[in-house]
Design a protein around this motif. Structure first.
Motif, PDB file in Angstrom:
ATOM      1  N   PRO A  24      -1.656   0.501 -10.646  1.00 24.36           N
ATOM      2  CA  PRO A  24      -0.416   0.968  -9.994  1.00 24.36           C
ATOM      3  C   PRO A  24       0.631  -0.121  -9.834  1.00 24.36           C
ATOM      4  O   PRO A  24       1.830   0.166  -9.783  1.00 24.36           O
ATOM      5  CB  PRO A  24      -0.886   1.492  -8.632  1.00 24.36           C
ATOM      6  CG  PRO A  24      -2.244   0.958  -8.426  1.00 24.36           C
ATOM      7  CD  PRO A  24      -2.834   0.732  -9.771  1.00 24.36           C
TER       8      PRO A  24
ATOM      9  N   LEU B 268      -5.908   8.540   0.426  1.00 26.07           N
ATOM     10  CA  LEU B 268      -6.794   7.439   0.780  1.00 26.07           C
ATOM     11  C   LEU B 268      -7.505   7.724   2.095  1.00 26.07           C
ATOM     12  O   LEU B 268      -6.879   8.175   3.055  1.00 26.07           O
ATOM     13  CB  LEU B 268      -6.002   6.134   0.942  1.00 26.07           C
ATOM     14  CG  LEU B 268      -5.319   5.535  -0.286  1.00 26.07           C
ATOM     15  CD1 LEU B 268      -4.526   4.287   0.137  1.00 26.07           C
ATOM     16  CD2 LEU B 268      -6.325   5.175  -1.368  1.00 26.07           C
TER      17      LEU B 268
ATOM     18  N   ARG C 294      -8.243   2.453   2.522  1.00 26.06           N
ATOM     19  CA  ARG C 294      -7.006   1.744   2.827  1.00 26.06           C
ATOM     20  C   ARG C 294      -7.307   0.322   3.312  1.00 26.06           C
ATOM     21  O   ARG C 294      -6.674  -0.647   2.893  1.00 26.06           O
ATOM     22  CB  ARG C 294      -6.226   2.519   3.885  1.00 26.06           C
ATOM     23  CG  ARG C 294      -4.848   1.987   4.196  1.00 26.06           C
ATOM     24  CD  ARG C 294      -4.114   2.967   5.124  1.00 26.06           C
ATOM     25  NE  ARG C 294      -2.935   2.333   5.659  1.00 26.06           N
ATOM     26  CZ  ARG C 294      -2.952   1.456   6.656  1.00 26.06           C
ATOM     27  NH1 ARG C 294      -4.095   1.120   7.221  1.00 26.06           N
ATOM     28  NH2 ARG C 294      -1.829   0.894   7.081  1.00 26.06           N
TER      29      ARG C 294
ATOM     30  N   ILE D 164       0.844  -1.197   0.000  1.00 26.65           N
ATOM     31  CA  ILE D 164       0.000   0.000   0.000  1.00 26.65           C
ATOM     32  C   ILE D 164       0.876   1.244   0.000  1.00 26.65           C
ATOM     33  O   ILE D 164       0.623   2.218  -0.727  1.00 26.65           O
ATOM     34  CB  ILE D 164      -0.948   0.004   1.220  1.00 26.65           C
ATOM     35  CG1 ILE D 164      -2.024  -1.083   1.073  1.00 26.65           C
ATOM     36  CG2 ILE D 164      -1.594   1.375   1.410  1.00 26.65           C
ATOM     37  CD1 ILE D 164      -3.069  -0.799   0.031  1.00 26.65           C
TER      38      ILE D 164
ATOM     39  N   PHE E 166       0.293   3.456  -3.485  1.00 25.61           N
ATOM     40  CA  PHE E 166      -0.698   4.519  -3.410  1.00 25.61           C
ATOM     41  C   PHE E 166      -0.182   5.732  -2.649  1.00 25.61           C
ATOM     42  O   PHE E 166       0.691   5.614  -1.793  1.00 25.61           O
ATOM     43  CB  PHE E 166      -1.976   4.010  -2.725  1.00 25.61           C
ATOM     44  CG  PHE E 166      -2.586   2.813  -3.399  1.00 25.61           C
ATOM     45  CD1 PHE E 166      -3.397   2.967  -4.504  1.00 25.61           C
ATOM     46  CD2 PHE E 166      -2.335   1.537  -2.926  1.00 25.61           C
ATOM     47  CE1 PHE E 166      -3.956   1.862  -5.136  1.00 25.61           C
ATOM     48  CE2 PHE E 166      -2.880   0.428  -3.544  1.00 25.61           C
ATOM     49  CZ  PHE E 166      -3.688   0.589  -4.652  1.00 25.61           C
ATOM     50  N   ASP E 167      -0.752   6.874  -2.979  1.00 25.58           N
ATOM     51  CA  ASP E 167      -0.519   8.088  -2.191  1.00 25.58           C
ATOM     52  C   ASP E 167      -1.451   8.004  -0.986  1.00 25.58           C
ATOM     53  O   ASP E 167      -2.652   8.271  -1.085  1.00 25.58           O
ATOM     54  CB  ASP E 167      -0.832   9.319  -3.037  1.00 25.58           C
ATOM     55  CG  ASP E 167      -0.542  10.621  -2.297  1.00 25.58           C
ATOM     56  OD1 ASP E 167      -0.295  10.560  -1.072  1.00 25.58           O
ATOM     57  OD2 ASP E 167      -0.565  11.685  -2.928  1.00 25.58           O
ATOM     58  N   GLU E 168      -0.882   7.586   0.144  1.00 24.78           N
ATOM     59  CA  GLU E 168      -1.721   7.310   1.311  1.00 24.78           C
ATOM     60  C   GLU E 168      -2.458   8.544   1.818  1.00 24.78           C
ATOM     61  O   GLU E 168      -3.495   8.436   2.471  1.00 24.78           O
ATOM     62  CB  GLU E 168      -0.879   6.703   2.426  1.00 24.78           C
ATOM     63  CG  GLU E 168      -0.401   5.289   2.121  1.00 24.78           C
ATOM     64  CD  GLU E 168       0.100   4.579   3.353  1.00 24.78           C
ATOM     65  OE1 GLU E 168      -0.694   3.904   4.025  1.00 24.78           O
ATOM     66  OE2 GLU E 168       1.298   4.719   3.642  1.00 24.78           O
TER      67      GLU E 168
END
Length: 217
Positions: free
Chosen positions: A74, A18, A23, A9, A13-15
């Motif tokens: 991604p 999210l 998430r 994760i 991903f750009d946390e």
């Protein structure tokens, strides 16, 4: 439980973009798709694992296919390129006097990548045959990028008299089939078997060389 998925994760991903529920959904989906496959996993199962209502999944992802694509797109951009393709440069850009040494380095390199990325590799292996867009991206990123380079290296070993004179592309396919067969058995089919990795790697190399190595006259 989610240790590998948590790391993925962070990489995929750009946390900051999210929500906490997104998430949790992605973590649960990666684990479930990896373990059971896309077709055998229900959104209800993902929701229970994530601790959210099933409707929450559909507020973020219109369909289960959209959820899968939110993961694999991604993966292709941020994992397949940097790890599966670029990391192999460590092997492809180095000179090995013997084809056995090249094979050993290849197996060790691919083994390390597979251990790091096992959940997403499982998803790719399961879904590539059934998702045309995923298959096309994989062919463009991996097959076209690496296959020609490996074939060139094989031609060099043929010129040294270390590999039999059949088309280099055929040699590359046969080598890759055996290497991937070992890795697939080791980490996906029989991960809990009592493996002696060093011995198994040497046996795999011996098996390949028995068929493709040029015999001394």
């Amino acid at each position: 439980m989610f240790e590998q998925e948590e790391m993925l994760i962070q990489q995929l991903f750009d946390e900051e973009k999210l929500t906490e529920k997104q998430r949790k959904i992605l973590l649960a989906a990666i684990e479930s798709f990896s373990e059971k496959g896309y077709a055998s996993t229900s959104t209800n199962e993902i929701a229970k694992k994530a601790g959210v209502a099933e409707g929450t999944i559909f507020r973020h992802y219109k369909t289960k296919k959209d959820l899968l694509m939110a993961i694999v797109v991604p993966i292709m951009a941020k994992v397949v390129g940097p790890y599966i393709v670029n990391d192999f440069d460590k092997v492809l850009n180095k000179q090995y006097d013997r084809v056995e040494d090249f094979l050993r380095a290849t197996i060790e390199n691919r083994r390390e990548v597979l251990r790091k990325l096992l959940p997403v590799v499982k998803i790719m292996l399961q879904e590539i045959p059934f998702q045309p867009e995923l298959r096309e991206q994989f062919i463009d990123l991996v097959a076209k990028n690496l296959f020609g380079r490996v074939s060139k290296i094989i031609e060099g070993y043929q010129q040294k008299g270390q590999i039999i004179e059949i088309p280099a592309a055929s040699v590359a396919r046969l080598m890759m089939t055996n290497v991937m067969g070992y890795l697939f058995s080791r980490y996906i089919l029989f991960p809990d078997a009592p493996w002696d990795d060093d011995l198994e790697i040497e046996r795999t190399i011996q098996f390949i060389m028995h068929g493709l190595g040029k015999k001394e006259e």
